[in-house]
Design a protein around this motif. Structure first.
Motif, PDB file in Angstrom:
ATOM      1  N   SER A  81       0.827  -1.214   0.000  1.00  0.00           N
ATOM      2  CA  SER A  81       0.000   0.000   0.000  1.00  0.00           C
ATOM      3  C   SER A  81       0.857   1.257   0.000  1.00  0.00           C
ATOM      4  O   SER A  81       0.547   2.231  -0.688  1.00  0.00           O
ATOM      5  CB  SER A  81      -0.936  -0.001   1.211  1.00  0.00           C
ATOM      6  N   ARG A 107      -2.846  -1.491  -4.442  1.00  0.00           N
ATOM      7  CA  ARG A 107      -4.065  -1.701  -3.666  1.00  0.00           C
ATOM      8  C   ARG A 107      -4.501  -3.147  -3.849  1.00  0.00           C
ATOM      9  O   ARG A 107      -4.365  -3.715  -4.925  1.00  0.00           O
ATOM     10  CB  ARG A 107      -5.190  -0.766  -4.136  1.00  0.00           C
ATOM     11  N   TRP A 164      -2.350  -7.707  -5.103  1.00  0.00           N
ATOM     12  CA  TRP A 164      -2.325  -6.251  -5.113  1.00  0.00           C
ATOM     13  C   TRP A 164      -1.911  -5.806  -6.506  1.00  0.00           C
ATOM     14  O   TRP A 164      -1.191  -6.511  -7.210  1.00  0.00           O
ATOM     15  CB  TRP A 164      -1.305  -5.721  -4.106  1.00  0.00           C
TER      16      TRP A 164
END
Length: 161
Positions: free
Chosen positions: A20, A25, A32
């Motif tokens: 992150s 994300r 991610w």
């Protein structure tokens, strides 16, 4: 031996924080990306119940609600093709309830969550109260896991179904 649950949770939290912090994300519990265009479209087919055709030894396929898988050993696979027969080993067709449970199990893992109309209402309320599901998306008809919910996803799914 696999690490204990607490160690795996700590590692997951560290990975989520690091990814992150670098602009990635989560779009699925264990994946991610920098944005929707960077998400693995192949895996999204599995998680959303779409159709796919697997090719090769041990490959799995799903078309029109039927799943099947090929023989695993490369020699057996090649032999069947050479004989002009299907390399398929077995298949299954899930009934409506099994499809619903599988859909919940897979879609709740996604960042956009699962439609709440597939879930037990009381279980959704409990999960929100326990900090496992984000309250805002529920109002819009989606059950989206919190970070804590991602750590406990298997238990959350069992309760929701």
């Amino acid at each position: 031996a696999a690490p204990d649950d607490d160690a795996m949770a700590d590692r997951y939290l560290a990975a989520d924080a690091m990814l992150s912090a670098h602009g990635l994300r989560w779009y699925e519990i264990s994946n991610w990306a920098t944005g929707p265009d960077a998400a693995c479209r192949h895996n999204l087919l599995y998680w959303t119940g779409a159709d796919w055709w697997g090719v090769g030894p041990g490959a799995h396929s799903h078309v029109g609600g039927t799943r099947w898988w090929n023989v695993k050993h490369p020699a057996a696979y090649a032999s069947r093709l050479a004989e002009g027969t299907t390399p398929a080993h077995a298949r299954e067709v899930l009934d409506a309830e099994d499809r619903r449970i599988e859909r919940v199990m897979l879609e709740v893992r996604l960042a956009e969550g699962c439609p709440v109309d597939l879930l037990d209402d009381a279980a959704v309320r409990r999960a929100v109260a326990d900090g496992l599901i984000e309250p805002g998306p529920v109002e819009d008809g989606r059950a989206v896991l919190t970070l804590r919910g991602r750590l406990l996803a298997d238990a959350v799914v069992r309760d929701l179904t």
